[in-house]
Design a protein around this motif. Sequence first.
Motif, PDB file in Angstrom:
ATOM      1  N   ARG A  99     -48.604 -31.706  51.271  1.00 15.92           N
ATOM      2  CA  ARG A  99     -47.651 -30.690  52.409  1.00 15.92           C
ATOM      3  C   ARG A  99     -47.165 -29.563  50.741  1.00 15.92           C
ATOM      4  O   ARG A  99     -46.557 -28.083  51.203  1.00 15.92           O
ATOM      5  CB  ARG A  99     -46.085 -31.038  52.366  1.00 15.92           C
ATOM      6  N   ILE A 100     -46.691 -29.868  49.608  1.00 12.47           N
ATOM      7  CA  ILE A 100     -46.069 -28.964  48.677  1.00 12.47           C
ATOM      8  C   ILE A 100     -47.567 -27.582  48.753  1.00 12.47           C
ATOM      9  O   ILE A 100     -46.952 -26.721  48.832  1.00 12.47           O
ATOM     10  CB  ILE A 100     -46.412 -30.071  47.080  1.00 12.47           C
ATOM     11  N   VAL A 101     -48.683 -27.880  49.032  1.00 15.45           N
ATOM     12  CA  VAL A 101     -49.927 -27.252  48.642  1.00 15.45           C
ATOM     13  C   VAL A 101     -49.469 -26.196  49.972  1.00 15.45           C
ATOM     14  O   VAL A 101     -49.872 -25.077  49.924  1.00 15.45           O
ATOM     15  CB  VAL A 101     -51.473 -27.327  49.117  1.00 15.45           C
ATOM     16  N   ARG A 102     -48.997 -26.623  51.094  1.00 21.31           N
ATOM     17  CA  ARG A 102     -49.224 -25.741  52.633  1.00 21.31           C
ATOM     18  C   ARG A 102     -47.742 -24.871  52.118  1.00 21.31           C
ATOM     19  O   ARG A 102     -47.914 -24.026  52.827  1.00 21.31           O
ATOM     20  CB  ARG A 102     -48.966 -26.386  53.186  1.00 21.31           C
ATOM     21  N   ALA A 103     -46.768 -25.663  51.896  1.00 17.15           N
ATOM     22  CA  ALA A 103     -45.622 -24.310  51.468  1.00 17.15           C
ATOM     23  C   ALA A 103     -46.038 -23.387  50.764  1.00 17.15           C
ATOM     24  O   ALA A 103     -45.158 -22.452  51.329  1.00 17.15           O
ATOM     25  CB  ALA A 103     -44.300 -25.493  50.700  1.00 17.15           C
ATOM     26  N   ASP A 121     -48.444 -21.681  51.233  1.00 14.82           N
ATOM     27  CA  ASP A 121     -49.553 -20.166  52.490  1.00 14.82           C
ATOM     28  C   ASP A 121     -48.028 -20.195  53.909  1.00 14.82           C
ATOM     29  O   ASP A 121     -48.264 -19.371  54.347  1.00 14.82           O
ATOM     30  CB  ASP A 121     -50.318 -21.409  52.846  1.00 14.82           C
ATOM     31  N   THR A 122     -46.424 -20.180  53.969  1.00 19.66           N
ATOM     32  CA  THR A 122     -46.456 -20.179  54.520  1.00 19.66           C
ATOM     33  C   THR A 122     -45.398 -19.036  54.103  1.00 19.66           C
ATOM     34  O   THR A 122     -45.629 -17.874  53.518  1.00 19.66           O
ATOM     35  CB  THR A 122     -45.151 -20.664  54.726  1.00 19.66           C
ATOM     36  N   GLU A 123     -44.857 -18.524  55.635  1.00 21.64           N
ATOM     37  CA  GLU A 123     -44.070 -17.144  54.990  1.00 21.64           C
ATOM     38  C   GLU A 123     -42.132 -17.272  54.113  1.00 21.64           C
ATOM     39  O   GLU A 123     -41.500 -16.232  54.003  1.00 21.64           O
ATOM     40  CB  GLU A 123     -43.645 -16.407  56.328  1.00 21.64           C
ATOM     41  N   ALA A 124     -41.910 -18.634  53.874  1.00 19.37           N
ATOM     42  CA  ALA A 124     -40.618 -18.248  53.234  1.00 19.37           C
ATOM     43  C   ALA A 124     -40.652 -17.882  51.706  1.00 19.37           C
ATOM     44  O   ALA A 124     -41.724 -17.669  51.248  1.00 19.37           O
ATOM     45  CB  ALA A 124     -40.517 -19.802  52.421  1.00 19.37           C
ATOM     46  N   ASP A 125     -39.396 -17.086  51.284  1.00 21.89           N
ATOM     47  CA  ASP A 125     -39.559 -16.917  50.290  1.00 21.89           C
ATOM     48  C   ASP A 125     -38.965 -17.381  48.642  1.00 21.89           C
ATOM     49  O   ASP A 125     -40.001 -16.962  47.537  1.00 21.89           O
ATOM     50  CB  ASP A 125     -37.950 -16.039  50.071  1.00 21.89           C
ATOM     51  N   HIS A 179     -38.884 -27.151  57.571  1.00 18.54           N
ATOM     52  CA  HIS A 179     -39.632 -26.766  58.602  1.00 18.54           C
ATOM     53  C   HIS A 179     -40.685 -25.397  58.609  1.00 18.54           C
ATOM     54  O   HIS A 179     -39.660 -24.302  58.548  1.00 18.54           O
ATOM     55  CB  HIS A 179     -40.194 -27.591  59.411  1.00 18.54           C
ATOM     56  N   PRO A 180     -41.641 -25.302  58.087  1.00 20.13           N
ATOM     57  CA  PRO A 180     -42.673 -23.933  58.322  1.00 20.13           C
ATOM     58  C   PRO A 180     -42.106 -22.905  59.544  1.00 20.13           C
ATOM     59  O   PRO A 180     -41.497 -22.418  60.215  1.00 20.13           O
ATOM     60  CB  PRO A 180     -43.589 -23.710  58.447  1.00 20.13           C
ATOM     61  N   TYR A 209     -37.730 -26.266  51.627  1.00 22.82           N
ATOM     62  CA  TYR A 209     -37.591 -28.063  51.008  1.00 22.82           C
ATOM     63  C   TYR A 209     -39.293 -28.445  51.778  1.00 22.82           C
ATOM     64  O   TYR A 209     -39.460 -28.433  52.631  1.00 22.82           O
ATOM     65  CB  TYR A 209     -36.432 -28.028  51.864  1.00 22.82           C
ATOM     66  N   VAL A 210     -39.292 -28.703  50.472  1.00 21.85           N
ATOM     67  CA  VAL A 210     -40.582 -29.995  50.763  1.00 21.85           C
ATOM     68  C   VAL A 210     -40.983 -30.674  49.584  1.00 21.85           C
ATOM     69  O   VAL A 210     -39.974 -31.545  48.784  1.00 21.85           O
ATOM     70  CB  VAL A 210     -41.572 -28.879  49.892  1.00 21.85           C
TER      71      VAL A 210
END
Length: 314
Positions: free
Chosen positions: A24-28, A30-34, A220-221, A16-17
Amino acid sequence: MTDDHGKHRVFRSCLYVPGHHPDRIVRAYDTEADAVILDLEDAVPAPRKAEAREIVAEAMATPAAKPTYVRVNPMSSGLCEDDIRAVAGPALAGVRVAKVDSPADVRRVAEVLRELGHPAKIHVLIESAVALEHAFALATASPEVTMLGLGESDLRVDLSTTAEGPTMDTSRARVIVAARAAGLPNPCQSVYAEPRDLHGLLVTSKHGRRLGFLGRMAIHPAQIPVIHDVYTPTTNEIDDALEICAAVDLAALESRSITITSQGKMVGPPVLARAKQVLELATALNLITDAAWPVEQPRTSESVGYIRNKGGSS
């Protein structure tokens, strides 16, 4: 296990963002979230709702690097339809509709998407006792519904209960049963609201997996590795499932009605069905390379190549 363009996607983690934080949207992504969920509802203060809608609409205007859903405001807020119209861009995989209480709400969301000619799917969030009572009706209100979710914070308030205990476990089980009865995937577990408490996240995620959830929402990532560790099939689980399916194939080839694995385990229909579920999930998560389940040709676990996920557990 299929995807949201005519199939059901499988996610171990959905991040969730808040929609009013473009950084934060941009960084999301780059995370490992599916998958990523851009939020227009509870995470956005009322004075910034319009701003968040504009930011998310811009983010949805071009294809995204990950499957992206938008949690829109509830139909009762008067904002829902305008939210949908604003964010219905090329990147939108689906809308998560907050605080749904009636099948009519779901049908109206589907109608708006049809008017827009958009293929987005619908995730229904159950956050009240009334919605919980109608879980199956909500799951079957439209063919566009591909997931049920439980909004536990609001539901706990409505039920006057605590986060962990028999009342919430009963509610969780009810949503899982309703989803499966409707032919939908097992739901993702609700968020764990303490991002720094990774031990609590681990304990509750393991409990959620035992209940029947298939993945978990994150806020949170830092929560994502823990969620993946719990909800990724282990190499041992994959090995056991491959062996069970291989043993069944061999028994069929030899015209035997009784199937016993090399470990001496007798395999009945429920055991085989569970093995296939593990392999279907592993295939959907790209952990194994062979997607032909149920298999049609005899094979052993050595004849089916599979890829170990570096983020998975063993």
